[in-house]
Design a protein around this motif. Structure first.
Motif, PDB file in Angstrom:
ATOM      1  N   ASP A  61       0.857  -1.180   0.000  1.00 15.45           N
ATOM      2  CA  ASP A  61       0.000   0.000   0.000  1.00 15.45           C
ATOM      3  C   ASP A  61       0.899   1.238   0.000  1.00 15.45           C
ATOM      4  O   ASP A  61       2.130   1.128  -0.087  1.00 15.45           O
ATOM      5  CB  ASP A  61      -0.968  -0.008   1.181  1.00 15.45           C
ATOM      6  CG  ASP A  61      -0.279  -0.073   2.537  1.00 15.45           C
ATOM      7  OD1 ASP A  61       0.883   0.375   2.638  1.00 15.45           O
ATOM      8  OD2 ASP A  61      -0.892  -0.567   3.506  1.00 15.45           O
ATOM      9  N   HIS A  62       0.301   2.437   0.087  1.00 18.44           N
ATOM     10  CA  HIS A  62       1.134   3.635  -0.012  1.00 18.44           C
ATOM     11  C   HIS A  62       1.943   3.897   1.251  1.00 18.44           C
ATOM     12  O   HIS A  62       2.752   4.836   1.276  1.00 18.44           O
ATOM     13  CB  HIS A  62       0.285   4.867  -0.362  1.00 18.44           C
ATOM     14  CG  HIS A  62      -0.924   5.050   0.485  1.00 18.44           C
ATOM     15  ND1 HIS A  62      -2.158   4.575   0.120  1.00 18.44           N
ATOM     16  CD2 HIS A  62      -1.102   5.643   1.682  1.00 18.44           C
ATOM     17  CE1 HIS A  62      -3.046   4.886   1.045  1.00 18.44           C
ATOM     18  NE2 HIS A  62      -2.435   5.529   2.005  1.00 18.44           N
ATOM     19  N   TYR A  63       1.740   3.068   2.274  1.00 20.24           N
ATOM     20  CA  TYR A  63       2.587   3.147   3.473  1.00 20.24           C
ATOM     21  C   TYR A  63       3.733   2.140   3.429  1.00 20.24           C
ATOM     22  O   TYR A  63       4.575   2.116   4.313  1.00 20.24           O
ATOM     23  CB  TYR A  63       1.765   2.904   4.731  1.00 20.24           C
ATOM     24  CG  TYR A  63       0.688   3.934   4.967  1.00 20.24           C
ATOM     25  CD1 TYR A  63       1.012   5.252   5.276  1.00 20.24           C
ATOM     26  CD2 TYR A  63      -0.652   3.597   4.875  1.00 20.24           C
ATOM     27  CE1 TYR A  63       0.035   6.212   5.485  1.00 20.24           C
ATOM     28  CE2 TYR A  63      -1.646   4.544   5.088  1.00 20.24           C
ATOM     29  CZ  TYR A  63      -1.299   5.844   5.393  1.00 20.24           C
ATOM     30  OH  TYR A  63      -2.276   6.781   5.593  1.00 20.24           O
ATOM     31  N   PRO A 118       3.846   6.408  -4.741  1.00 15.24           N
ATOM     32  CA  PRO A 118       3.206   6.221  -3.433  1.00 15.24           C
ATOM     33  C   PRO A 118       2.864   7.526  -2.722  1.00 15.24           C
ATOM     34  O   PRO A 118       1.811   7.635  -2.099  1.00 15.24           O
ATOM     35  CB  PRO A 118       4.251   5.414  -2.646  1.00 15.24           C
ATOM     36  CG  PRO A 118       5.020   4.677  -3.690  1.00 15.24           C
ATOM     37  CD  PRO A 118       5.074   5.602  -4.865  1.00 15.24           C
ATOM     38  N   ALA A 119       3.730   8.525  -2.797  1.00 15.70           N
ATOM     39  CA  ALA A 119       3.463   9.790  -2.121  1.00 15.70           C
ATOM     40  C   ALA A 119       2.240  10.475  -2.716  1.00 15.70           C
ATOM     41  O   ALA A 119       1.416  11.043  -1.983  1.00 15.70           O
ATOM     42  CB  ALA A 119       4.685  10.704  -2.225  1.00 15.70           C
ATOM     43  N   GLU A 122      -0.817   8.556  -1.466  1.00 13.23           N
ATOM     44  CA  GLU A 122      -1.106   8.844  -0.057  1.00 13.23           C
ATOM     45  C   GLU A 122      -1.808  10.196   0.094  1.00 13.23           C
ATOM     46  O   GLU A 122      -2.813  10.319   0.819  1.00 13.23           O
ATOM     47  CB  GLU A 122       0.181   8.839   0.760  1.00 13.23           C
ATOM     48  CG  GLU A 122      -0.043   9.127   2.231  1.00 13.23           C
ATOM     49  CD  GLU A 122       1.240   9.085   3.053  1.00 13.23           C
ATOM     50  OE1 GLU A 122       1.164   9.306   4.280  1.00 13.23           O
ATOM     51  OE2 GLU A 122       2.321   8.841   2.467  1.00 13.23           O
ATOM     52  N   LYS A 123      -1.306  11.199  -0.587  1.00  6.76           N
ATOM     53  CA  LYS A 123      -1.925  12.524  -0.534  1.00  6.76           C
ATOM     54  C   LYS A 123      -3.350  12.480  -1.069  1.00  6.76           C
ATOM     55  O   LYS A 123      -4.276  13.062  -0.478  1.00  6.76           O
ATOM     56  CB  LYS A 123      -1.086  13.518  -1.334  1.00  6.76           C
ATOM     57  CG  LYS A 123      -1.655  14.925  -1.348  1.00  6.76           C
ATOM     58  CD  LYS A 123      -0.763  15.857  -2.160  1.00  6.76           C
ATOM     59  CE  LYS A 123      -1.357  17.268  -2.215  1.00  6.76           C
ATOM     60  NZ  LYS A 123      -0.513  18.184  -3.032  1.00  6.76           N
ATOM     61  N   ALA A 125      -5.351   9.839  -1.250  1.00 10.16           N
ATOM     62  CA  ALA A 125      -6.195   9.037  -0.364  1.00 10.16           C
ATOM     63  C   ALA A 125      -6.685   9.849   0.825  1.00 10.16           C
ATOM     64  O   ALA A 125      -7.837   9.714   1.254  1.00 10.16           O
ATOM     65  CB  ALA A 125      -5.429   7.800   0.111  1.00 10.16           C
ATOM     66  N   GLN A 126      -5.830  10.701   1.350  1.00 13.81           N
ATOM     67  CA  GLN A 126      -6.227  11.549   2.469  1.00 13.81           C
ATOM     68  C   GLN A 126      -7.212  12.622   2.024  1.00 13.81           C
ATOM     69  O   GLN A 126      -8.195  12.919   2.716  1.00 13.81           O
ATOM     70  CB  GLN A 126      -4.987  12.189   3.094  1.00 13.81           C
ATOM     71  CG  GLN A 126      -4.056  11.191   3.758  1.00 13.81           C
ATOM     72  CD  GLN A 126      -2.769  11.814   4.249  1.00 13.81           C
ATOM     73  OE1 GLN A 126      -2.460  12.971   3.948  1.00 13.81           O
ATOM     74  NE2 GLN A 126      -1.986  11.053   5.013  1.00 13.81           N
ATOM     75  N   SER A 134      -5.828   0.461  -0.887  1.00 11.57           N
ATOM     76  CA  SER A 134      -5.199   1.170  -1.998  1.00 11.57           C
ATOM     77  C   SER A 134      -3.759   0.699  -2.134  1.00 11.57           C
ATOM     78  O   SER A 134      -2.916   0.979  -1.273  1.00 11.57           O
ATOM     79  CB  SER A 134      -5.247   2.687  -1.747  1.00 11.57           C
ATOM     80  OG  SER A 134      -4.668   3.394  -2.817  1.00 11.57           O
TER      81      SER A 134
END
Length: 199
Positions: A61-63, A118-119, A122-123, A125-126, A134
């Motif tokens: 995932d993006h983490y 990924p960054a 993540e942005k 998704a938030q 994701s």
């Protein structure tokens, strides 16, 4: 032999042109699936080239946490291949959030596979309050893209797998409630007040 190779190359080129024409027609015509028989046949052919069953793969995932597709067994799984830079992809995210919220308790999963950084994911998704899984795939990752489709196929595109893991639906282009609800309803047997077609 050179003539055979030339013939094969010409055939592949014509097929790519035909698929590209379908994709472009979807962008021009409100990004909805084409209705005529010739274009529908092309989409059916594309679907047949993809995995008939939910493939086994691991993606982060993006983490950076890894997820295994074998963990999704016995669920109805909607796999959405997308990217943050793709405008139709961004437009359909609120619907995917609604589907996960409305059907999640019935053993339904939305899994987004982003061909993206990924960054950026993540942005995004938030910002959009994404409530579904994701994942991130490299644009050239064959373990996934050979079976679920790459960006060259067109973004977004969506596959639905039933509880046995069999592919039951393929959609190229912007996903709408009118398209996806008739697909999911027969697969989710429990009654629910959720209706994605409701205003």
């Amino acid at each position: 032999m050179p003539q055979l190779r030339a013939g094969l190359a010409l055939g592949i080129a014509l097929l790519v042109i035909g698929i590209t024409g379908v994709w472009l027609s979807m962008i021009r015509l409100d990004r909805s699936p084409p209705a005529n028989q010739e274009q529908t046949a092309v989409l059916d052919w594309i679907s047949a080239q993809l995995s008939e069953e939910l493939p086994r793969f691991q993606l982060p995932d993006h983490y950076g946490q890894m997820h295994n597709s074998t963990d999704w067994q016995d669920n109805v799984v909607l796999v959405n291949v997308w990217a943050t830079w793709c405008e139709p992809c961004r437009q359909e995210v609120p619907l995917l959030v609604e589907l996960q919220e409305g059907y999640g308790a019935q053993g339904f999963m939305v899994v987004g596979i982003a061909l993206d950084d990924p960054a950026a994911v993540e942005k995004f998704a938030q910002e959009y309050d994404i409530n579904y899984l994701s994942l991130i795939a490299a644009v050239d990752d064959p373990q996934v893209l050979d079976q679920l489709g790459s960006a060259a196929l067109g973004l977004p595109h969506t596959l639905v797998f039933d509880r046995t893991g069999a592919q039951v639906d393929f959609h190229l282009g912007l996903l709408t409630a009118e398209v996806i609800h008739p697909v999911l309803h027969p697969l989710l047997t429990e009654s629910t007040d959720f209706d994605p077609l409701a205003p």
